[in-house]
Motif scaffolding. Structure first.
Motif, PDB file in Angstrom:
ATOM      1  N   VAL A 145      -0.439  -4.788   7.113  1.00 35.86           N
ATOM      2  CA  VAL A 145       0.743  -4.586   6.259  1.00 35.86           C
ATOM      3  C   VAL A 145       0.754  -4.899   4.703  1.00 35.86           C
ATOM      4  CG1 VAL A 145       2.170  -4.903   8.098  1.00 35.86           C
ATOM      5  CG2 VAL A 145       1.472  -6.746   6.768  1.00 35.86           C
ATOM      6  N   PHE A 146       1.303  -4.193   3.872  1.00 33.43           N
ATOM      7  CA  PHE A 146       1.186  -4.222   2.409  1.00 33.43           C
ATOM      8  C   PHE A 146       2.743  -4.067   1.971  1.00 33.43           C
ATOM      9  CE2 PHE A 146      -2.372  -1.859   4.163  1.00 33.43           C
ATOM     10  CZ  PHE A 146      -3.456  -2.295   3.586  1.00 33.43           C
ATOM     11  N   GLY A 147       2.929  -5.034   1.027  1.00 37.04           N
ATOM     12  CA  GLY A 147       3.978  -5.128   0.368  1.00 37.04           C
ATOM     13  C   GLY A 147       4.352  -6.278  -0.535  1.00 37.04           C
ATOM     14  N   ASN A 148       5.395  -6.257  -1.527  1.00 39.10           N
ATOM     15  CA  ASN A 148       5.741  -7.406  -2.187  1.00 39.10           C
ATOM     16  C   ASN A 148       6.945  -8.133  -1.702  1.00 39.10           C
ATOM     17  OD1 ASN A 148       3.662  -7.645  -4.306  1.00 39.10           O
ATOM     18  ND2 ASN A 148       4.259  -5.616  -4.960  1.00 39.10           N
ATOM     19  N   ALA A 149       8.215  -7.664  -2.047  1.00 43.13           N
ATOM     20  CA  ALA A 149       9.471  -8.312  -1.474  1.00 43.13           C
ATOM     21  C   ALA A 149       9.419  -7.781  -0.037  1.00 43.13           C
ATOM     22  CB  ALA A 149      10.657  -7.825  -2.521  1.00 43.13           C
ATOM     23  N   GLU A 150       9.255  -6.609   0.196  1.00 42.78           N
ATOM     24  CA  GLU A 150       9.181  -6.041   1.642  1.00 42.78           C
ATOM     25  C   GLU A 150       8.217  -5.278   1.886  1.00 42.78           C
ATOM     26  OE1 GLU A 150      11.623  -1.812   0.248  1.00 42.78           O
ATOM     27  OE2 GLU A 150      12.812  -3.513   1.093  1.00 42.78           O
ATOM     28  N   VAL A 151       7.961  -5.121   3.235  1.00 41.51           N
ATOM     29  CA  VAL A 151       6.850  -4.282   3.770  1.00 41.51           C
ATOM     30  C   VAL A 151       7.044  -2.797   3.018  1.00 41.51           C
ATOM     31  CG1 VAL A 151       5.542  -3.490   5.790  1.00 41.51           C
ATOM     32  CG2 VAL A 151       6.427  -5.818   5.881  1.00 41.51           C
ATOM     33  N   GLU A 152       6.066  -2.338   2.722  1.00 40.53           N
ATOM     34  CA  GLU A 152       5.884  -1.044   1.930  1.00 40.53           C
ATOM     35  C   GLU A 152       5.347   0.044   2.851  1.00 40.53           C
ATOM     36  OE1 GLU A 152       4.424  -1.698  -1.935  1.00 40.53           O
ATOM     37  OE2 GLU A 152       6.035  -3.149  -2.509  1.00 40.53           O
ATOM     38  N   ARG A 153       4.044  -0.402   3.440  1.00 36.74           N
ATOM     39  CA  ARG A 153       3.304   0.487   4.008  1.00 36.74           C
ATOM     40  C   ARG A 153       2.396  -0.240   4.927  1.00 36.74           C
ATOM     41  NH1 ARG A 153      -1.910   0.967   2.061  1.00 36.74           N
ATOM     42  NH2 ARG A 153      -2.255  -0.168  -0.056  1.00 36.74           N
ATOM     43  N   ALA A 154       1.533   0.538   5.988  1.00 40.95           N
ATOM     44  CA  ALA A 154       0.892  -0.153   7.080  1.00 40.95           C
ATOM     45  C   ALA A 154      -0.134   0.858   7.592  1.00 40.95           C
ATOM     46  CB  ALA A 154       1.849  -0.476   8.240  1.00 40.95           C
ATOM     47  N   GLU A 155      -1.230   0.058   7.931  1.00 45.52           N
ATOM     48  CA  GLU A 155      -2.354   0.905   8.342  1.00 45.52           C
ATOM     49  C   GLU A 155      -2.610   0.285   9.847  1.00 45.52           C
ATOM     50  OE1 GLU A 155      -5.246   1.460   4.543  1.00 45.52           O
ATOM     51  OE2 GLU A 155      -5.804  -0.165   5.910  1.00 45.52           O
ATOM     52  N   VAL A 156      -2.788   1.175  11.008  1.00 46.83           N
ATOM     53  CA  VAL A 156      -3.255   0.763  12.210  1.00 46.83           C
ATOM     54  C   VAL A 156      -4.405   1.197  12.658  1.00 46.83           C
ATOM     55  CG1 VAL A 156      -2.479   1.313  14.498  1.00 46.83           C
ATOM     56  CG2 VAL A 156      -0.500   1.073  12.925  1.00 46.83           C
ATOM     57  N   LEU A 157      -5.372   0.395  12.929  1.00 46.06           N
ATOM     58  CA  LEU A 157      -6.745   0.610  13.252  1.00 46.06           C
ATOM     59  C   LEU A 157      -6.739   0.383  14.847  1.00 46.06           C
ATOM     60  CD1 LEU A 157      -6.714  -0.743  10.239  1.00 46.06           C
ATOM     61  CD2 LEU A 157      -9.173  -0.699  10.727  1.00 46.06           C
ATOM     62  N   ILE A 158      -7.149   1.195  15.623  1.00 48.91           N
ATOM     63  CA  ILE A 158      -7.275   1.343  16.977  1.00 48.91           C
ATOM     64  C   ILE A 158      -8.183   2.492  17.374  1.00 48.91           C
ATOM     65  CG2 ILE A 158      -5.104   2.592  17.204  1.00 48.91           C
ATOM     66  CD1 ILE A 158      -4.585   1.009  19.953  1.00 48.91           C
ATOM     67  N   GLY A 159      -9.150   2.012  18.493  1.00 53.10           N
ATOM     68  CA  GLY A 159     -10.110   3.072  18.997  1.00 53.10           C
ATOM     69  C   GLY A 159      -9.433   4.000  20.083  1.00 53.10           C
ATOM     70  N   ALA A 160      -8.285   4.663  19.724  1.00 53.06           N
ATOM     71  CA  ALA A 160      -7.646   5.599  20.671  1.00 53.06           C
ATOM     72  C   ALA A 160      -8.067   6.813  20.529  1.00 53.06           C
ATOM     73  CB  ALA A 160      -6.177   5.097  20.566  1.00 53.06           C
ATOM     74  N   ALA A 161      -8.543   7.653  21.512  1.00 53.55           N
ATOM     75  CA  ALA A 161      -8.740   8.915  21.484  1.00 53.55           C
ATOM     76  C   ALA A 161      -7.288   9.690  21.716  1.00 53.55           C
ATOM     77  CB  ALA A 161      -9.968   9.319  22.390  1.00 53.55           C
ATOM     78  N   ASP A 162      -7.328  10.689  20.657  1.00 52.03           N
ATOM     79  CA  ASP A 162      -6.086  11.459  21.038  1.00 52.03           C
ATOM     80  C   ASP A 162      -6.705  13.097  21.216  1.00 52.03           C
ATOM     81  OD1 ASP A 162      -3.895  13.377  20.632  1.00 52.03           O
ATOM     82  OD2 ASP A 162      -2.909  12.395  19.105  1.00 52.03           O
ATOM     83  N   VAL A 163      -6.690  13.061  22.594  1.00 51.90           N
ATOM     84  CA  VAL A 163      -7.331  14.540  23.400  1.00 51.90           C
ATOM     85  C   VAL A 163      -6.526  15.715  23.292  1.00 51.90           C
ATOM     86  CG1 VAL A 163      -8.959  13.009  24.476  1.00 51.90           C
ATOM     87  CG2 VAL A 163      -6.801  13.374  25.678  1.00 51.90           C
ATOM     88  N   GLY A 164      -5.465  15.611  22.580  1.00 49.60           N
ATOM     89  CA  GLY A 164      -4.526  16.537  22.389  1.00 49.60           C
ATOM     90  C   GLY A 164      -2.886  16.347  22.878  1.00 49.60           C
ATOM     91  N   GLN A 165      -2.978  15.020  23.592  1.00 47.65           N
ATOM     92  CA  GLN A 165      -1.937  14.450  24.265  1.00 47.65           C
ATOM     93  C   GLN A 165      -0.645  13.942  23.234  1.00 47.65           C
ATOM     94  OE1 GLN A 165      -4.244  12.452  23.707  1.00 47.65           O
ATOM     95  NE2 GLN A 165      -4.261  10.744  24.712  1.00 47.65           N
ATOM     96  N   GLY A 166      -1.117  13.606  21.960  1.00 47.79           N
ATOM     97  CA  GLY A 166      -0.257  13.113  21.126  1.00 47.79           C
ATOM     98  C   GLY A 166      -0.359  11.838  20.883  1.00 47.79           C
ATOM     99  N   ALA A 167      -1.371  11.080  21.568  1.00 46.05           N
ATOM    100  CA  ALA A 167      -1.274   9.569  21.375  1.00 46.05           C
ATOM    101  C   ALA A 167      -1.217   9.066  20.027  1.00 46.05           C
ATOM    102  CB  ALA A 167      -2.661   9.149  21.965  1.00 46.05           C
TER     103      ALA A 167
END
Length: 753
Positions: free
Chosen positions: A460-482
């Protein structure tokens, strides 16, 4: 902020896919790359007497020809490493790989492959699993003493005694066939060395870290020297769980230290990658006259083909579901996975559940008919409830909704169809309509002690409030919209707009292991890991003055256990999902053609994270289910695939699908899932075929016990019944008070004795 969970948010990847901008693995091929061509065995069982590559090596444009001698560790497999990368002494199925030709162009690689001279001594091929189990059968793997890969025995109560005491006993044999995954794009990929001389493979798959593990073992490299990256994945359905060509790309790149590419044709894909298991299921079901099912005896034999793949786990699941979603106090079930010289079989959407419940659901309907009980009422009396005991003598996990989905299905039928199904609307007398209903159960996640976890990192990134985020996860999206689902979860927890959450999912070197995109597990497992990591990251950020913080959480569900073969007990699964389906069909009794007119498909998904995607999963799976039930006839003779083209292996098209498809979603929260979510991707396949079979029976009076239910088989069943709309059912009992024959009319109700 408007809640994101449950919202029908559009797919971020949709535009690129429909415009052609999205990069699939075959789109990664660039000028200057070397091209690979596999030399396939094209014979089911043979000894390699000699392999001469000299002519191929002298062919203009050919750079190298790799054989088994070039492979550091010549074995791989998702569970058992029993499959050679390149065959050294024996080939065991027609799609086995003997050599790998590498050339400056694809055409030169093809020409070179035709010049590889292999001399074979054909060996006896065993292509029938029952023959393979005989003591004198040829061995598929000479190093083993048997072709039996697995025997999985389940015992609960005393089935023999209960069968003897039953008021009625019915017996039948069911057969199911192979099914081809037929995903959007055949296997393809590239490989190269990066600046650190690590082997990088860019392809499509279902489990980044498992692909990496196997390839590192093959090349005898540390895992951090192998990087797997996934491009856009054009469907999988379990068909990309096993390595198909990823290891070949890695081997060629590692040996030649150059960029390489490989794109299979559809025909190469069909003969070379694993299929859905054909099963033969022989079963006996006993019940009391009040409709209580008292005993089930079943033998399930699966053709595993030449290599293990996931056959053992598929057979475990199928054996567990031999009694369907019903609490039966006495069960004897024996599952067998068998090596043959046919194409290997492995994971396919449903993972053993559709085969087992094709048999179990038909048997429940037949018992109801024979006892004069409405098939819906028969199910009501026997369906799993909260606290019901599984065949492994363990209480079901919490959240049992088998009865709830059935009642909703019945309600939808009454509301939407009413009595319209009984009307013959301007149709010829030889066209008959019928409605069938079936229930189903499917485990979510890995079973019987197979290691289960999912790990995610949220920054999470931010000063007074959370401004943005990155999610790192080895999850394959095989077309199902994961990826969209996981993004919605993170955004909801962090209170961010969706566009302020960035997903990083496609690089094994960067992202943590979330397990496979299979077993309908990614929403529950990956989603729970993302939710927990986002909550931890937000809490950590709130307690510091840092602009950036992160948290990594590994989620582990309740423990499952392997089967104790002394007590026959186990904790097989940590979660189940439940379904009920009603299907209306029209049968042409002159041709045997079956047309599906309407489908009501009810599912408990725990919580619909994105209702549009859930409904899309249901509708897409129903198309695949229709193909499995009626159309997709994968033929093999003496180990040779007779349907290696999509012109001979027919798939359902939009014209085969009914216009009236009603996906119904129940949201009875699961205690483990993020926001109560379970999974849904496999459920529609589980109950569809038996519902169609019941509808055909209502229309014609005949039962079909073999999949697919092609026009030829339907017509043969009608003709074998004398063309009459009435059939005979043996009414069996050991008490001697109600032996006899009952006649069933076209709607399955008893007319007279």
């Amino acid at each position: 902020m408007t809640p994101l969970i449950g919202a029908s948010l559009p797919r971020p990847d949709a535009l690129g896919k429909v415009t052609g901008a999205t990069c699939y693995p075959a789109d990664l091929v660039r000028p200057g790359m070397l091209h690979l061509q596999v030399v396939f065995a094209h014979r089911p069982h043979a000894r390699i007497l000699s392999l001469n590559t000299s002519a191929a090596l002298q062919h203009p444009g050919v750079v190298a020809v790799l054989t088994a001698a070039d492979v550091p560790f010549n074995a791989f497999g998702l569970i058992d490493a029993d499959q050679p990368v390149l065959c050294e002494d024996v080939v065991r199925f027609t799609g086995d790989k003997v050599a790998l030709v590498i050339a400056e162009t694809k055409q030169k690689a093809l020409e070179g492959a035709r010049l590889v001279d292999v001399t074979y001594e054909d060996l006896p091929a065993v292509t029938d699993p029952y023959v393979a189990l005989k003591p004198d059968a040829p061995l598929v793997h000479a190093s083993l003493s048997t072709n039996q890969l697995l025997h999985f025995p389940l015992r609960k109560g005393d089935a023999a005694r209960a069968m003897a005491d039953a008021d009625i006993v019915l017996e039948e044999t069911f057969t199911t066939s192979w099914q081809e995954h037929a995903f959007l794009q055949p296997e393809a990929g590239i490989a190269y060395l990066d600046e650190q001389q690590r082997v990088v493979i860019e392809t499509a798959g279902q489990w980044l870290h498992e692909d990496r593990r196997q390839i590192a073992q093959i090349l005898q490299l540390p895992e951090d020297q192998v990087i797997i990256r996934y491009a856009a994945i054009g469907g999988a359905f379990g068909g990309r769980e096993d390595l198909s060509m990823q290891h070949l790309l890695a081997l060629a790149c590692w040996k030649l230290r150059r960029q390489v590419a490989l794109v299979w044709t559809r025909e190469e894909s069909i003969i070379a990658h694993h299929k859905r298991h054909p099963f033969r299921i022989h079963c006996r079901w006993g019940a009391r006259s009040d409709g209580t099912i008292t005993a089930v005896e079943a033998e399930l034999v699966a053709d595993g083909g030449a290599y293990a793949s996931t056959s053992a786990e598929v057979v475990k699941a199928a054996t567990l579901f031999a009694s369907g979603c019903y609490e039966v106090p006495n069960i004897t079930a024996d599952g067998y996975a068998v090596y043959t010289n046919n194409v290997p079989c492995g994971a396919f959407r449903g993972f053993g559940s559709p085969q087992a419940q094709f048999a179990s659901e038909i048997m429940v309907t037949r018992l109801a008919h024979a006892l004069g009980i409405d098939p819906v009422e028969m199910r009501r009396r026997n369906l799993y409830r909260e606290g019901s005991i599984e065949p492994t003598q363990h209480p079901l996990p919490a959240g049992v909704s088998a009865l709830a989905v059935l009642e909703r299905c019945v309600e939808e039928v009454r509301t939407r169809w009413g009595d319209e199904r009984a009307k013959q609307q301007d149709q010829a007398a030889y066209v008959r309509r019928g409605v069938g209903i079936a229930c189903g159960i499917k485990n979510i996640g890995y079973s019987f002690g197979f290691p289960e976890q999912a790990t995610a990192t949220v920054r999470v990134f931010g000063n007074a409030e959370v401004e943005r985020a990155e999610v790192l996860i080895g999850a394959a999206d095989v077309g199902q919209g994961a990826h969209l689902i996981l993004r919605q979860i993170a955004a909801e927890v962090l209170g961010l707009p969706l566009e302020q959450v960035r997903m990083i999912c496609d690089d094994s070197y960067v992202v943590p292991n979330a397990g496979s995109a299979s077993a309908s597990r990614m929403t529950l497992m990956g989603g729970r890991a993302v939710r927990d990591s986002a909550m931890a990251a937000r809490k950590k950020w709130s307690m510091t003055d840092d602009f950036q913080t992160q948290a990594t959480i590994q989620y582990r569900p309740p423990t499952t256990t392997s089967l104790d073969r002394t007590t026959h007990t186990a904790v097989p699964n940590y979660c189940y999902a439940y379904t009920a389906q009603a299907v209306e069909v029209e049968v042409n009794t002159l041709t045997g053609q079956v047309r599906v007119l309407s489908i009501i498909s009810v599912h408990d998904v725990g919580k619909a994270m994105n209702i549009q995607q859930v409904e899309g999963q249901i509708e897409g799976c129903l198309a695949q289910a229709l193909g499995y039930a009626l159309i997709e006839d994968f033929r093999v003779r003496d180990g040779h695939v007779l349907t290696p083209h999509l012109s001979t292996y027919l798939l359902p098209t939009i014209l085969d699908m009914p216009t009236d498809v009603v996906p119904v979603v129940l949201e009875l929260a699961d205690p483990n899932g993020p926001f109560g979510a379970r999974g849904v991707a496999e459920l529609p396949l589980v109950a569809f075929a038996p519902a169609v079979a019941s509808a055909i029976h209502e229309a014609t009076g005949v039962w079909l016990y073999q999949l697919p239910m092609t026009p030829e088989r339907v017509l043969a069943a009608i003709e074998s019944a004398g063309g009459d709309q009435r059939i005979l059912t043996q009414f069996v009992t050991n008490k001697g008070t109600c032996n006899g024959i009952v006649l069933l009319n076209q709607f399955g109700h008893i007319d007279s004795e």
